[in-house]
Design an enzyme around this catalytic site. Structure first.
Site, PDB file in Angstrom:
ATOM      1  N   LYS A  10     115.138  34.235  47.969  1.00  0.00           N
ATOM      2  CA  LYS A  10     116.089  33.884  47.563  1.00  0.00           C
ATOM      3  C   LYS A  10     116.732  35.001  46.423  1.00  0.00           C
ATOM      4  O   LYS A  10     115.709  35.678  45.886  1.00  0.00           O
ATOM      5  CB  LYS A  10     116.460  32.363  47.149  1.00  0.00           C
ATOM      6  CG  LYS A  10     116.200  31.166  48.116  1.00  0.00           C
ATOM      7  CD  LYS A  10     116.616  30.058  47.237  1.00  0.00           C
ATOM      8  CE  LYS A  10     116.090  28.675  48.139  1.00  0.00           C
ATOM      9  NZ  LYS A  10     116.117  27.507  47.302  1.00  0.00           N
ATOM     10  N   TYR A  50     123.396  26.072  54.025  1.00  0.00           N
ATOM     11  CA  TYR A  50     123.353  24.615  53.099  1.00  0.00           C
ATOM     12  C   TYR A  50     124.571  23.719  53.675  1.00  0.00           C
ATOM     13  O   TYR A  50     125.475  23.689  53.136  1.00  0.00           O
ATOM     14  CB  TYR A  50     123.360  24.849  51.678  1.00  0.00           C
ATOM     15  CG  TYR A  50     121.992  25.450  51.167  1.00  0.00           C
ATOM     16  CD1 TYR A  50     120.488  24.997  51.534  1.00  0.00           C
ATOM     17  CD2 TYR A  50     121.874  26.547  50.654  1.00  0.00           C
ATOM     18  CE1 TYR A  50     119.460  25.231  51.017  1.00  0.00           C
ATOM     19  CE2 TYR A  50     121.021  27.275  49.920  1.00  0.00           C
ATOM     20  CZ  TYR A  50     119.696  26.515  50.298  1.00  0.00           C
ATOM     21  OH  TYR A  50     118.318  27.108  49.697  1.00  0.00           O
ATOM     22  N   ASN A 127     113.848  28.405  42.819  1.00  0.00           N
ATOM     23  CA  ASN A 127     112.504  28.480  43.397  1.00  0.00           C
ATOM     24  C   ASN A 127     111.944  29.399  44.365  1.00  0.00           C
ATOM     25  O   ASN A 127     111.162  29.297  45.178  1.00  0.00           O
ATOM     26  CB  ASN A 127     112.271  26.938  43.857  1.00  0.00           C
ATOM     27  CG  ASN A 127     113.121  26.688  45.015  1.00  0.00           C
ATOM     28  OD1 ASN A 127     113.811  27.452  45.424  1.00  0.00           O
ATOM     29  ND2 ASN A 127     113.384  25.387  45.485  1.00  0.00           N
ATOM     30  N   HIS A 130     113.636  30.009  50.527  1.00  0.00           N
ATOM     31  CA  HIS A 130     113.979  28.654  51.293  1.00  0.00           C
ATOM     32  C   HIS A 130     113.259  29.024  52.577  1.00  0.00           C
ATOM     33  O   HIS A 130     112.660  30.112  53.193  1.00  0.00           O
ATOM     34  CB  HIS A 130     115.552  29.140  51.846  1.00  0.00           C
ATOM     35  CG  HIS A 130     115.662  28.247  52.930  1.00  0.00           C
ATOM     36  ND1 HIS A 130     116.101  26.915  52.888  1.00  0.00           N
ATOM     37  CD2 HIS A 130     115.732  28.489  54.334  1.00  0.00           C
ATOM     38  CE1 HIS A 130     116.208  26.275  54.109  1.00  0.00           C
ATOM     39  NE2 HIS A 130     115.987  27.231  54.907  1.00  0.00           N
ATOM     40  N   GLU A 141     118.909  27.530  61.859  1.00  0.00           N
ATOM     41  CA  GLU A 141     118.908  28.478  60.983  1.00  0.00           C
ATOM     42  C   GLU A 141     118.456  29.899  61.180  1.00  0.00           C
ATOM     43  O   GLU A 141     119.146  30.842  60.815  1.00  0.00           O
ATOM     44  CB  GLU A 141     117.890  28.149  59.836  1.00  0.00           C
ATOM     45  CG  GLU A 141     118.317  26.861  59.105  1.00  0.00           C
ATOM     46  CD  GLU A 141     117.209  26.528  57.698  1.00  0.00           C
ATOM     47  OE1 GLU A 141     117.751  25.392  57.072  1.00  0.00           O
ATOM     48  OE2 GLU A 141     116.268  26.842  57.935  1.00  0.00           O
TER      49      GLU A 141
HETATM   50  P1  ADP Z   1     113.549  22.773  50.110  1.00  0.00           P
HETATM   51  O1  ADP Z   1     114.227  24.263  49.542  1.00  0.00           O
HETATM   52  O2  ADP Z   1     112.325  22.331  49.740  1.00  0.00           O
HETATM   53  O3  ADP Z   1     113.852  22.423  51.324  1.00  0.00           O
HETATM   54  P2  ADP Z   1     115.784  20.830  49.653  1.00  0.00           P
HETATM   55  O4  ADP Z   1     116.349  21.488  51.049  1.00  0.00           O
HETATM   56  O5  ADP Z   1     115.681  19.527  49.482  1.00  0.00           O
HETATM   57  O6  ADP Z   1     114.679  21.550  49.269  1.00  0.00           O
HETATM   58  O7  ADP Z   1     117.016  21.450  48.749  1.00  0.00           O
HETATM   59  C1  ADP Z   1     117.477  23.032  48.903  1.00  0.00           C
HETATM   60  C2  ADP Z   1     117.441  23.481  47.656  1.00  0.00           C
HETATM   61  O8  ADP Z   1     118.360  23.004  46.645  1.00  0.00           O
HETATM   62  C3  ADP Z   1     116.032  23.755  46.720  1.00  0.00           C
HETATM   63  O9  ADP Z   1     115.211  24.502  47.275  1.00  0.00           O
HETATM   64  C4  ADP Z   1     116.358  23.815  45.373  1.00  0.00           C
HETATM   65  O10 ADP Z   1     116.559  25.245  45.162  1.00  0.00           O
HETATM   66  C5  ADP Z   1     117.794  23.201  45.340  1.00  0.00           C
HETATM   67  N1  ADP Z   1     117.683  22.017  44.571  1.00  0.00           N
HETATM   68  C6  ADP Z   1     117.300  20.809  45.326  1.00  0.00           C
HETATM   69  N2  ADP Z   1     117.378  19.640  44.206  1.00  0.00           N
HETATM   70  C7  ADP Z   1     117.822  20.181  43.387  1.00  0.00           C
HETATM   71  C8  ADP Z   1     118.289  19.594  41.825  1.00  0.00           C
HETATM   72  N3  ADP Z   1     118.203  18.072  41.902  1.00  0.00           N
HETATM   73  N4  ADP Z   1     118.976  20.341  41.144  1.00  0.00           N
HETATM   74  C9  ADP Z   1     118.942  21.559  41.457  1.00  0.00           C
HETATM   75  N5  ADP Z   1     118.713  22.265  42.763  1.00  0.00           N
HETATM   76  C10 ADP Z   1     118.391  21.521  43.435  1.00  0.00           C
HETATM   77 MG    MG Z   2     115.423  22.405  52.848  1.00  0.00          MG
END
Ligand code: ADP
Ligand code: MG
Length: 163
Positions: A10, A50, A127, A130, A141
Site C-alpha cells: 500500500k 474495496y 498496515n 493488502h 482481485e
Molecule cells: P485485511 O487488510 O487484514 O484483510 P480488512 O479487509 O478487514 O483487513 O480491512 C481492509 C483494511 O481496512 C485494513 O487492512 C486496514 O488498512 C483498514 N481497516 C480495517 N479496519 C479499520 C478500522 N477500524 N479503522 C481504520 N482502518 C481500518
Molecule cells: Mg481484507
C-alpha cells in the site's frame, strides 16, 4: 492446491521504502511472483478493490477512509503463486491491526498502530500490505489488477525437485 493471490504494497509501504523487504519475504518463503507492477489508482478503481463487502464488515466510515488512503500514492501490485498461497500469504502478512500482529509478520515487524489510534485520528490503518482474504477474493482481485497477458507461467528451478 496451487493457488494465486493478490498482494498490494500500500502507499505507506512504498513511501517507507519497504517494497524490497516485502517482496523478499515472499520470495524467501518460496512463493512465485507471477505478476508485478506499480499502479497509482483512482477512486473508481479503489472502489472496485474495496467493495461493499468492507462496508458490511467494517462500516461505511472505514471504507471511505480506506478509499482515500489507497489513492494517496502508488502501490505495488503482486500476484503470487504457491501451495495454498492465499492462507500462507495472510500468515506472512499478519493481523490486520499491527498492534496485535505477531512479531515475524510484516505488519508486526514494520508497524504498531492500533484501531483505537486510527479511529481517534480519523485515518485508515496504514498496515503496509493488502492480501486477498480468501480464494474468491483472490480471483476477483487478480482480475481487477492484472490483465491475463500480465501474468506469467514459468518454472522455478526448485519446482523440479521439491514440488
Ligand atoms: P485485511 O487488510 O487484514 O484483510 P480488512 O479487509 O478487514 O483487513 O480491512 C481492509 C483494511 O481496512 C485494513 O487492512 C486496514 O488498512 C483498514 N481497516 C480495517 N479496519 C479499520 C478500522 N477500524 N479503522 C481504520 N482502518 C481500518
Ligand atoms: Mg481484507
Amino acid at each position: 492446491m496451487i493457488e494465486r493471490t493478490l498482494i498490494l504494497v500500500k502507499p505507506d509501504g512504498v513511501q517507507r521504502h519497504l517494497v524490497g523487504e516485502v517482496i523478499s519475504r515472499f520470495e524467501k518463503a518460496g512463493l512465485k511472483i507471477v505478476g508485478m507492477k506499480m499502479v497509482w489508482c483512482d477512486k473508481e478503481h479503489a472502489m472496485k478493490h474495496y467493495t461493499e463487502d468492507i462496508t458490511v464488515r467494517r462500516g461505511e466510515h472505514v471504507r471511505n477512509k480506506l478509499l482515500r488512503f489507497l489513492v494517496m500514492g502508488p502501490v505495488v501490485a503482486l500476484c503470487l503463486e504457491g501451495i495454498e498461497a492465499v492462507d500462507v500469504v495472510r500468515k506472512i502478512v499478519g493481523d490486520t491491526q499491527p498492534k496485535t500482529a505477531a512479531p515475524g509478520t510484516i505488519r508486526g515487524d514494520y508497524a504498531h498502530i492500533s484501531y483505537a489510534y486510527a479511529d481517534a485520528h480519523d485515518k485508515a490503518i496504514p498496515n503496509l500490505i493488502h492480501a486477498s482474504g480468501n480464494k474468491d477474493e483472490a480471483k476477483a482481485e487478480i482480475a481487477l489488477w492484472f490483465k491475463d497477458s500480465e501474468l506469467y507461467n514459468y518454472k522455478l528451478p526448485h519446482e523440479e525437485h521439491i514440488l
